[in-house]
Each structure stands twice: as structure tokens, then as C-alpha cells.
Design an enzyme around this catalytic site. Structure first.
Site, PDB file in Angstrom:
ATOM      1  CB  SER A   1      -0.964  -0.041   1.187  1.00  0.00           C
ATOM      2  OG  SER A   1      -2.027   0.859   1.013  1.00  0.00           O
TER       3      SER A   1
ATOM      4  CG  ASP B   1      -4.219  -1.897   0.523  1.00  0.00           C
ATOM      5  OD1 ASP B   1      -3.241  -2.552   0.900  1.00  0.00           O
ATOM      6  OD2 ASP B   1      -4.439  -0.735   0.881  1.00  0.00           O
TER       7      ASP B   1
END
Length: 332
Positions: A47, A161
Site C-alpha cells: 500500500s 490493496d
């Protein structure tokens, strides 16, 4: 096997964890490592860690820091292109365009330092390691927070993610060949803290010093709410009704807080099962999902905690030497 200047082993890998706005702390950690003379040979990021890790691999950490320090809420909102809610509230095209304007168009294989970004396969729930192909596409994929950003299609897969499966990618950096892993966990103290700033209210707070600070945070969320109001549907009418039921948290906070809780639990489990050789955990529980404008204090906290951990360098090196002789992993 050892760097004569720092006393650390030579083949050091850096695992940069997820954490949204808390990710600016990675910049402070990287600065502290550089000042200690520690040379990183490979980096893996999840991320926001994928973004900072890419800047590091490009030797552009200073450029990213300059950008982060001048961010304000207006710029943050300008990157968030609200779309009709299908697979995500934010399309991410503006963010991708920004990356393309500020990040070198390069394939991961061409980077001077080995790098990878971590994502999640939406269909299988498995970890998906992005270690080749376009760097900007890899960053955009890794930051695709579920429910917030739309997923990224890669061949037949939809990716989101990487924090859902590996918030602090220790295992990934070991697979890249690192024999000593430094990991940065941004999630350890974000759950269980209840204070005046824990939820952004739908009305601006009173006029005071504290109020001015809170109004900036409120403005970000309010702007996003206003963009959602442009769409018309029965479902969104209900969403707007929920948004204005003070003091209920708004849709962004429900999603992001839920993700925070999940990632904190996954991080704790993963680190217990596969501990790094050096773990750095900045205290960032007061930094919320969209507070990218708080770079100054976030970077400072990352630097402070890294320096604190590096003061034990001699003990760490001794543990590493024991590990080479066959004793258990120094992280355990």
C-alpha cells in the site's frame, strides 16, 4: 557478510508496511537508516509502503519528502476522483496521472535497487507480488484500498490493496533474498484509542485553536461527501441520510476504520509467526486515514522511533552473528 561501516550484515532488506497517511513515517525511518550507514539492498512495500519504497528504489526519497511536507487538504481532495459507487468510491485516475507526472516511467526490473509491491487477488484472497512491469501501475494496484479505490485489472485478475493479506511484507522481502530484514509496522497502535479526534464529525467544530485543526480534517471529508451528492440513486440517498446523522461516522470512516482494525490484527499475527530481525513501530495512532497533510509530525515520529531502535545496533549485530552459527532467528 558484514558492512564494515555500519556493523550490519550486507544483504539487508526493508519491508515497508501499509498505513495510508501514516506512511510518511517511512520517510523518517529511511533517513535514520541512511544516517546510520545502513545500506538497503532490496525493498518490498504494501500500500503506502509501495509508494515510499518506489521513491527509495529510485533514489527520490528527498523529492517525495518535499512533496509530502507541502501537502494541504485542498491538494489531497484534488487527487480523489469520486466515481459512481460500484467497486470503489474513488476511481484513482487522478492519482495515477499525478504519479505519471512525478514518477519516472520505468519498469520494476530496471530499478537500481530490487523492489516489489504487494497486492491481493480479489478472487482468491491470495497475495500477489508485483515484481515486474510498470512501476506506476504496481503502486496504483498496491494502494487500492477496498471500498475506497476501484480494483485494478491485471490480465484475468482483479487486484486490491496488499494490506488485506500481508500488511508488513516480511515474508516477501525474505523471498527476495534478504538475510536480514528491517520491517516498519504502522498499524500496532491504531486500534483501541478513543479521543476527541477519533471520528470526524459532519459539522465543523467550534472556533478555537483545536477547532481550526479539526475543521481542516472535516473539510476533506465534507468535500468528498459533496462530490457523492452529485450522484442520484435510492442507495446514495440513504448514504447521504446516514452521513448527516450526527454523531455517526461517515462512510469513509466506517470503511477505513474497519480496514484499520483488520490490518492491525493481521499484522500482529503475521509478525508473531514471522518476526523481522529489526522491527520499527512508530507511534501513529493519532494519524487518520486521509491526514496526509500531517507529514511533518509523521516523518519525525518515524525518524525518532528508528533512531531509538538503532541504538541497540550492537546487540542486534550480535544476535545476527548467533543466527549465522545456527541459533534461532534473532527476531524471535
Amino acid at each position: 557478510m558484514y558492512d564494515n561501516n555500519s556493523g550490519f550484515p550486507k544483504n539487508i532488506g526493508l519491508a515497508l508496511g501499509s498505513g495510508s497517511a501514516r506512511g510518511w513515517a517511512h520517510i523518517g525511518v529511511i533517513r535514520a537508516l541512511a544516517e546510520a550507514g545502513i545500506e538497503i539492498k532490496c525493498v518490498a512495500g504494501t500500500s503506502i509502503g509501495s509508494l515510499v519504497g518506489a521513491a527509495f528504489a529510485l533514489n527520490k526519497t528527498d523529492v517525495l519528502e518535499d512533496f509530502a511536507r507541502q501537502l494541504d487538504w485542498k491538494q489531497i481532495v484534488s487527487f480523489l476522483d469520486v466515481t459512481f459507487p460500484r467497486s470503489g468510491l474513488i476511481d484513482g485516475e487522478k492519482l495515477t496521472d499525478f504519479f505519471r507526472g512525478h514518477v519516472l516511467e520505468i519498469n520494476i526490473e530496471e530499478l537500481p535497487i530490487r523492489y516489489c509491491a504487494v497486492a491481493t487477488d480479489l478472487a482468491t484472497g491470495h497475495e500477489f507480488v508485483l515484481n515486474k512491469g510498470n512501476l506506476i501501475d504496481a503502486i496504483r494496484t498496491s494502494i487500492s484500498v477496498p471500498g475506497i479505490f476501484t480494483p485494478v485489472k491485471k490480465e484475468a485478475d482483479f487486484l486490491i490493496d496488499g494490506g488485506l493479506v500481508n500488511p508488513v511484507p516480511v515474508s516477501v522481502i525474505r523471498d527476495m533474498g534478504a538475510d536480514y530484514v528491517i520491517a516498519v509496522d504502522l498499524n500496532h497502535d491504531i486500534v483501541g484509542k478513543k479521543n476527541a479526534n477519533s471520528m470526524t464529525q459532519v459539522a465543523p467544530p467550534a472556533k478555537s485553536t483545536e477547532g481550526r485543526s479539526l475543521r481542516k480534517k472535516w473539510k476533506i471529508t465534507q468535500d468528498l461527501n459533496n462530490r457523492l451528492n452529485k450522484f442520484n440513486s435510492p442507495a446514495l440517498s440513504q448514504v447521504r441520510h446516514w452521513m448527516h446523522r450526527d454523531p455517526m461516522p461517515n462512510i469513509f470512516e466506517v470503511l477505513t476504520t474497519s480496514i484499520n482494525i483488520m490490518e492491525a490484527q493481521i499484522t500482529a499475527t503475521k509478525l508473531a509467526a514471522d518476526p523481522p530481525d529489526l522491527l520499527i513501530q512508530p507511534k501513529l495512532g493519532n494519524i487518520k486515514f486521509l491526514e496526509f497533510h500531517r507529514a511533518e509530525e509523521t516523518i519525525v515520529e518515524g525518524y525518532r522511533e528508528a533512531v531509538k531502535q538503532l541504538r541497540n545496533k550492537d546487540e542486534i549485530t550480535s544476535h545476527y552473528q548467533n543466527w549465522e552459527r545456527g541459533t534461532p532467528n534473532p527476531g524471535g
